[in-house]
Design an enzyme around this catalytic site. Structure first.
Site: not given
Ligand code: TNX
Length: 516
Positions: A331
């Protein structure tokens, strides 16, 4: 007429009695309820009686076996009051034998366990197998073995022969101690709980926008500033290097490897708030206690960024006996793709420079992958297939199946639901090797269930989200798919209710399960 109507009623009554008494006599033996389900279980007649004078027979020159015997004693002492004598193995005709036989040509996690009226024998090619044999014995003992106070229970272990080995090599869970901080006591309990179900990896998410949770001696403001808050604005916290080392050892004693994660280049606000120079505009950001994602990024074209990461990775590698460091990579919406790619490549080289291998969330596949870099599938199958085409193995953590922070249903008070609701059956009924076209058995290193903690504040909260789903993930990783079925598993899980209660696990009492 009258006579036959009586006999008819009697017959009906008899039928009813039989039908009604059916469930009562159906109380299943512990041997049928093991989680994860072993490769083969053969019940025999009789049982072994664990008593104060039972001995633990080992090769006393083997320090690992000495430790395992000590571990066995710490497990059973609170409930039984016993401290079993540890004796040199001498073909004893009674007692519990713990045997490491290095000529066994199987995974060191495989074990055989045989129990009869006189003896219990655990045999494995490595200490891990002995440890898992002990976990199986633990499940065969009455639930009261989990109590923290002594009881006058009949400590019997049913006679059986069990041959067992894991399907996947990597079986883990992730705990996010960045969104809300959890300290050594909670992390140790987490380690104890996952080791009971034969998981072997704890991935610790040590940094994120909301907090930096590991002491880095060469960059002290990371914790002086970056650790001081968490989601909702609490005081946060961090692990000192001494505490971290102690956790690594505690985990290793339970055959668990800790994989530390420093998330980057996104999810880095806590670092950006601690050091102005890590920002492209040389201005420190404000500490953050919300739950948005994707807004922060390290400045990927500054030299100081790589000096910083070199130091962080060097210190982290020195704290890590395991082979892997997790470099995040998810992300990073605030990082341009043309910056993200060379960044992830450089960081993999830093990991290599310090003698470790890298794991990244599936987005890492957009960069060139070093040999043995592992990608963690969480959302994007195209990324994951790309990782495979670049030679990488996968850790399977599909958010819609394996995220422990997803709500059970729309009434769950804790958790998120962006990836869906995950009831106990949804959590269990999937096959890692049959989930996405292009991801096959041979591409998969193993399975990990992550717990993100945006909404998770206390240990009770952790337990409520993690249980009863975690035993299912442990079984997916341990037991081959062909040997698993939801209809059969849910019965076993029902029998683990009293066990979880005895362990004081604050689990979610899913209506999908007939709890015993
Ligand atoms: C996505 S999963 C994220 C996290 C968040 C999560 C909440 C991922 C690699 N990144 O930063 O905490 O969703 O469900």
């Amino acid at each position: 007429m009258r006579f036959s109507s009586i006999s008819f009623s009697a017959a009906v009554l008899l039928l009813l009695t039989v039908a009604c008494s059916e469930p009562a006599k159906e109380k299943r033996a512990a041997i049928d309820n093991l989680i994860p389900k072993p490769s083969s279980v053969k019940a025999d007649t009789g049982s072994f009686q664990l008593a104060a004078n039972t001995t633990l027979n080992i090769d006393t020159a083997n320090l690992e076996l000495k430790k395992l015997a000590g571990y066995f004693n710490t497990l059973i002492k609170p409930a039984t009051g016993f401290e079993l004598a540890v004796k040199p193995a001498a073909n004893d005709s009674t007692g519990i034998d713990l045997i490491i036989d290095t000529t066994i040509k199987k995974s060191p996690e495989a074990y055989t366990l045989s129990i009869n009226g006189k003896k219990v024998t655990i045999k494995a090619g490595g200490g891990a197998g002995v440890f898992y044999g002990i976990q199986t014995i633990r499940q065969l003992l009455p639930d009261a073995i989990e109590a923290t106070t002594k009881s006058e229970t009949n400590w019997t272990i049913p006679a059986a022969t069990i041959v067992d080995e894991p399907s996947y090599e990597y079986r883990g869970s992730m705990l996010d101690i960045a969104r809300h901080f959890f300290g050594p006591k909670d992390i140790k309990r987490y380690i104890d709980l996952i080791s009971f179900y034969k998981m072997n990896t704890l991935h610790l998410h040590l940094s994120d926008d909301q907090g930096w949770r590991i002491e880095i001696k060469s960059w002290p403001k990371l914790t002086e500033i970056g650790s001081t808050t968490q989601v909702g604005g609490g005081k946060g916290g961090f692990l000192s290097q001494e505490e971290y080392k102690d956790l690594v050892q505690y985990a290793a004693d339970r055959y668990i490897t800790i994989i530390p994660e420093i998330d980057m280049p996104g999810h880095t606000n806590a670092a950006l708030a601690s050091y102005a120079e890590l920002n492209c505009n040389d201005t420190a950001t404000k500490l953050y206690s919300g739950i948005e994602v994707g807004f922060s990024t390290l400045c990927t074209n500054k030299e100081v960024t790589y000096k910083f990461l070199d130091d962080v990775i060097r210190e982290l590698a020195a704290l890590t006996p395991g082979k892997y460091l997790h470099i995040g990579g998810d992300e990073s919406h605030a990082t341009k793709k043309e910056d993200y790619i060379p960044f992830m490549e450089k960081v993999q080289l830093l990991v290599k420079k310090h003698g470790k291998l890298a794991i990244g969330w599936d987005e890492v596949a957009n960069s060139k992958l070093e040999p043995n870099t592992v990608a963690q599938y969480w959302a994007d199958s195209a990324n994951s297939v790309m990782a495979i085409s670049k030679g990488a193995k996968l850790i399977m953590s599909p958010a819609r199946k394996a995220y422990l922070d997803m709500q059970y249903d729309s009434t769950s008070k804790l958790g998120l639901h962006w990836a869906g609701y995950i009831e106990v059956d949804t959590a269990y009924t999937w096959d890692p090797a049959n989930l996405e076209p292009g991801i096959k058995r041979e591409n998969i290193w193993g399975v990990e269930a992550p717990l993100w903690t945006e909404t998770i504040v206390t240990m009770d909260d952790i337990e409520y989200m993690v249980f009863p789903r975690l035993p299912g993930y442990a079984e997916i990783a341990w037991t081959p798919t062909a040997s698993r079925s939801w209809d059969e598993y849910k019965v076993r899980l029902g029998y683990h209710g009293p066990r979880m209660k005895a362990m004081q696990i604050d689990y979610y009492p899913s209506k999908k399960i007939d709890w015993k």
